[in-house]
Scaffold this active site. Structure first.
Site, PDB file in Angstrom:
ATOM      1  N   GLY A  43      31.973  49.822  62.430  1.00 45.59           N
ATOM      2  CA  GLY A  43      33.117  49.159  63.051  1.00 45.59           C
ATOM      3  C   GLY A  43      33.473  47.783  62.531  1.00 45.59           C
ATOM      4  CD  GLU A  98      28.530  45.386  66.578  1.00 42.79           C
ATOM      5  OE1 GLU A  98      29.172  45.840  65.600  1.00 42.79           O
ATOM      6  OE2 GLU A  98      27.671  46.030  67.184  1.00 42.79           O
ATOM      7  CG  ASP A  99      32.484  47.059  66.359  1.00 42.54           C
ATOM      8  OD1 ASP A  99      31.450  46.682  66.961  1.00 42.54           O
ATOM      9  OD2 ASP A  99      32.809  48.255  66.264  1.00 42.54           O
ATOM     10  CG  ASP A 102      31.377  47.401  76.131  1.00 43.77           C
ATOM     11  OD1 ASP A 102      31.742  46.674  77.070  1.00 43.77           O
ATOM     12  OD2 ASP A 102      31.552  48.641  76.142  1.00 43.77           O
ATOM     13  CB  THR A 103      26.543  47.447  77.630  1.00 41.00           C
ATOM     14  OG1 THR A 103      25.964  47.920  76.408  1.00 41.00           O
ATOM     15  CG2 THR A 103      27.531  48.465  78.173  1.00 41.00           C
ATOM     16  N   GLY A 104      26.130  45.055  75.472  1.00 36.39           N
ATOM     17  CA  GLY A 104      25.177  44.164  74.808  1.00 36.39           C
ATOM     18  C   GLY A 104      23.900  44.863  74.358  1.00 36.39           C
ATOM     19  CE  LYS A 130      35.955  46.953  75.411  1.00 32.27           C
ATOM     20  NZ  LYS A 130      35.642  48.391  75.590  1.00 32.27           N
ATOM     21  CG  PHE A 151      38.245  52.592  74.043  1.00 29.38           C
ATOM     22  CD1 PHE A 151      36.864  52.516  74.177  1.00 29.38           C
ATOM     23  CD2 PHE A 151      38.778  53.110  72.865  1.00 29.38           C
ATOM     24  CE1 PHE A 151      36.026  52.944  73.159  1.00 29.38           C
ATOM     25  CE2 PHE A 151      37.945  53.541  71.846  1.00 29.38           C
ATOM     26  CZ  PHE A 151      36.572  53.464  71.983  1.00 29.38           C
ATOM     27  CG  ASP A 158      35.319  54.880  65.868  1.00 33.88           C
ATOM     28  OD1 ASP A 158      34.701  53.903  66.331  1.00 33.88           O
ATOM     29  OD2 ASP A 158      34.884  56.042  65.930  1.00 33.88           O
ATOM     30  NE  ARG A 164      35.193  54.240  61.791  1.00 32.89           N
ATOM     31  CZ  ARG A 164      34.318  53.800  62.685  1.00 32.89           C
ATOM     32  NH1 ARG A 164      34.365  52.541  63.086  1.00 32.89           N
ATOM     33  NH2 ARG A 164      33.411  54.602  63.193  1.00 32.89           N
TER      34      ARG A 164
HETATM   35  P1  IMP Z   1      27.266  47.902  73.429  1.00 29.57           P
HETATM   36  O1  IMP Z   1      27.490  46.418  73.376  1.00 29.57           O
HETATM   37  O2  IMP Z   1      25.857  48.301  73.103  1.00 29.57           O
HETATM   38  O3  IMP Z   1      27.763  48.489  74.720  1.00 29.57           O
HETATM   39  O4  IMP Z   1      28.065  48.645  72.299  1.00 29.57           O
HETATM   40  C1  IMP Z   1      29.102  48.100  71.676  1.00 29.57           C
HETATM   41  C2  IMP Z   1      29.592  49.112  70.690  1.00 29.57           C
HETATM   42  O5  IMP Z   1      30.368  50.109  71.341  1.00 29.57           O
HETATM   43  C3  IMP Z   1      30.522  48.442  69.699  1.00 29.57           C
HETATM   44  O6  IMP Z   1      29.823  48.004  68.566  1.00 29.57           O
HETATM   45  C4  IMP Z   1      31.522  49.520  69.396  1.00 29.57           C
HETATM   46  O7  IMP Z   1      31.047  50.313  68.307  1.00 29.57           O
HETATM   47  C5  IMP Z   1      31.574  50.357  70.640  1.00 29.57           C
HETATM   48  N1  IMP Z   1      32.726  49.970  71.483  1.00 29.57           N
HETATM   49  C6  IMP Z   1      32.688  49.314  72.667  1.00 29.57           C
HETATM   50  N2  IMP Z   1      33.925  49.123  73.148  1.00 29.57           N
HETATM   51  C7  IMP Z   1      34.766  49.637  72.228  1.00 29.57           C
HETATM   52  C8  IMP Z   1      36.222  49.729  72.147  1.00 29.57           C
HETATM   53  O8  IMP Z   1      36.991  49.263  73.012  1.00 29.57           O
HETATM   54  N3  IMP Z   1      36.708  50.330  71.033  1.00 29.57           N
HETATM   55  C9  IMP Z   1      35.928  50.831  70.043  1.00 29.57           C
HETATM   56  N4  IMP Z   1      34.581  50.767  70.086  1.00 29.57           N
HETATM   57  C10 IMP Z   1      34.000  50.183  71.170  1.00 29.57           C
HETATM   58 MG    MG Z   2      29.479  49.041  66.756  1.00 33.20          MG
END
Ligand code: IMP
Ligand code: MG
Length: 177
Positions: A43, A98-99, A102-104, A130, A151, A158, A164
Site C-alpha cells: 500500500g 506506511e499507507d 488503523d487499529t495499529g 486513522k 474506507f 486498494d 491502487r
Molecule cells: P491496522 O493498523 O493493523 O489495522 O492495519 C492497517 C492496514 O489495513 C493498512 O496498512 C492498510 O493496508 C489496511 N487499511 C486500513 N484501512 C484502510 C482503508 O481505508 N483503505 C485501504 N486499506 C486500509
Molecule cells: Mg498496509
C-alpha cells in the site's frame, strides 16, 4: 463490479501536503548518518516514492511486506513478515513508511521486531492516520492526513487489489462493498 468512488484528497492536495511533510521529517533528524526508510508493501509504494524524494537527507531504502494469518481482524501476534528487510539497522535512524495506521496492530508488530534490532531511533510516517480506531498504543510521528472513519482507495491503497493506480484518494461507498 463497479464501486462508487467519491473524491476525498486530490493529487494536488497530496503534493502540497507532502512538500511540507518532507521538510518536517528532514528537519527532525540531526547529524550526518543515513536515514533508513522502510516501505511497507504494497500500500505505501506510491507514498514512499513521493515522500523520500522530499526528505533532504542521505536515504537508504528497504522494503517489508507483512502477512496476517488467522481471522481478518488480525492482532499483532498473528502477523509475520512475508518479506523482511535486507539492510542492517543497528545504530541507524529508521523511519517506517506506511499507507494507513488503523487499529495499529500491523505497526505494533513492526515496531516490536525492529526495536529488537537496536536502531538509533525508530519513527513512524503514515500517509493516513486513522486514529479513532486505534486499539494499541501506537503513535504516528509524521502523518500525511487524518481520517476518522470510512474506507479509502487510490494512491497505493486498494480494495481487493483494485484502485491502487489512482493518483488521488477516494472514499469507497460501503453500500457497494
Ligand atoms: P491496522 O493498523 O493493523 O489495522 O492495519 C492497517 C492496514 O489495513 C493498512 O496498512 C492498510 O493496508 C489496511 N487499511 C486500513 N484501512 C484502510 C482503508 O481505508 N483503505 C485501504 N486499506 C486500509
Ligand atoms: Mg498496509
Amino acid at each position: 463490479m463497479a464501486h462508487k468512488l467519491t473524491p476525498f484528497i486530490t493529487a494536488e492536495e497530496i503534493r502540497e501536503r507532502l512538500d511540507v511533510l518532507g521538510r518536517e521529517i528532514a528537519a527532525s533528524y540531526e547529524g550526518d548518518g543515513p536515514l533508513v526508510c522502510v516501505c511497507v508493501l504494497k500500500g505505501a509504494f506510491l507514498f514512499f516514492s513521493d515522500i523520500i524524494r522530499r526528505i533532504d537527507k542521505d536515504i537508504e531504502v528497504d522494503f517489508v511486506r507483512l502477512a496476517s494469518y488467522g481471522n481478518a481482524s488480525s492482532r499483532s501476534e498473528d502477523i509475520v513478515f512475508s518479506k523482511d528487510m535486507e539492510i542492517p539497522v543497528e545504530g541507524k535512524d529508521v523511519l517506517i513508511i506506511e499507507d494507513i495506521v488503523d487499529t495499529g496492530h500491523s505497526m505494533d508488530f513492526l515496531v516490536h521486531v525492529l526495536k529488537r534490532r537496536n536502531p538509533k531511533s525508530l519513527k513512524i510516517c503514515a500517509f493516513i492516520d486513522k486514529h479513532e480506531r486505534r486499539e494499541v498504543g501506537i503513535t504516528v510521528d509524521f502523518a500525511g492526513f487524518k481520517l476518522n472513519k470510512g474506507f479509502i482507495v487510490g494512491y497505493g491503497l486498494d480494495y481487493a487489489e483494485r484502485y491502487r493506480e489512482l493518483d488521488g484518494v477516494y472514499e469507497l461507498s460501503t453500500e457497494s462493498l
